[in-house]
Design a protein around this motif. Structure first.
Motif, short mmCIF file in Angstrom:
data_model
loop_
_atom_site.label_atom_id
_atom_site.label_comp_id
_atom_site.label_asym_id
_atom_site.label_seq_id
_atom_site.Cartn_x
_atom_site.Cartn_y
_atom_site.Cartn_z
N HIS A 90 0.83 -1.21 0.00
CA HIS A 90 0.00 0.00 0.00
C HIS A 90 0.87 1.26 0.00
CE1 HIS A 90 0.74 -1.23 4.12
NE2 HIS A 90 0.61 0.04 4.47
N LEU A 93 2.01 1.74 -3.56
CA LEU A 93 0.90 2.29 -4.34
C LEU A 93 0.71 3.78 -4.04
CD1 LEU A 93 -1.47 1.82 -6.28
CD2 LEU A 93 -2.84 1.15 -4.29
N ALA A 94 0.76 4.15 -2.76
CA ALA A 94 0.61 5.56 -2.38
C ALA A 94 1.70 6.41 -3.01
CB ALA A 94 0.64 5.70 -0.86
N ALA A 96 3.48 5.69 -5.75
CA ALA A 96 3.33 5.68 -7.21
C ALA A 96 2.20 6.60 -7.67
CB ALA A 96 3.07 4.26 -7.70
N GLU A 97 1.12 6.65 -6.90
CA GLU A 97 -0.04 7.45 -7.29
C GLU A 97 -0.08 8.82 -6.62
OE1 GLU A 97 -3.72 5.34 -7.12
OE2 GLU A 97 -2.92 3.65 -8.28
N ALA A 98 0.89 9.09 -5.74
CA ALA A 98 0.99 10.37 -5.03
C ALA A 98 -0.31 10.72 -4.31
CB ALA A 98 1.42 11.48 -5.97
N ARG A 99 -0.84 9.74 -3.57
CA ARG A 99 -2.06 9.98 -2.80
C ARG A 99 -2.09 9.02 -1.62
NH1 ARG A 99 -6.29 6.31 -3.58
NH2 ARG A 99 -5.84 4.71 -5.13
N ILE A 101 -3.56 6.14 0.83
CA ILE A 101 -4.29 4.89 0.57
C ILE A 101 -5.00 4.48 1.85
CG2 ILE A 101 -4.08 2.46 -0.06
CD1 ILE A 101 -3.38 4.38 -2.36
#
Length: 107
Positions: A90, A93-94, A96-99, A101
């Motif tokens: 996670h 993912l955070a 990579a997506e700059a947000r 999770i």
């Protein structure tokens, strides 16, 4: 306007208002101290509270590992725990997506 749609819109408006107020509180927290650890602890706590989370954590990337740096709702001794990408999917993912999770019911 149908009653169900109006009720849903009212709920969305309240949610936006609540999140907006939380952002104002977090902004005040950020500007109330020069101590980064205090700011992060308080901002994480407020963020988790407004999102309805039982727990939250911030892991920072150092070299090829993630280091748990700030926690809310976890024992403090978790801070400093080191994990690799496969253990912190996670966080990968955070980043990579700059947000942020959110994980529903992790246990």
């Amino acid at each position: 306007m149908p009653k169900v749609k109006r009720h849903r819109e009212d709920g969305e408006e309240k949610k936006r208002e609540c999140l907006g107020q939380a952002l104002v509180r977090i902004s005040h927290l950020i500007h109330s101290s020069l101590e980064i650890d205090e700011i992060m602890d308080r901002a994480l706590s407020e963020s988790a509270r407004v999102m309805g989370c039982d727990s939250a954590a911030v892991s920072l990337r150092r070299d090829d590992r993630w280091i748990v740096s700030y926690v809310y709702g976890f024992p403090r001794d978790v801070i400093g725990t080191e994990m690799h990408d496969r253990e912190e999917r996670h966080a990968v993912l955070a980043a990579a997506e700059a947000r942020p999770i959110a994980i529903n019911d992790a246990f």
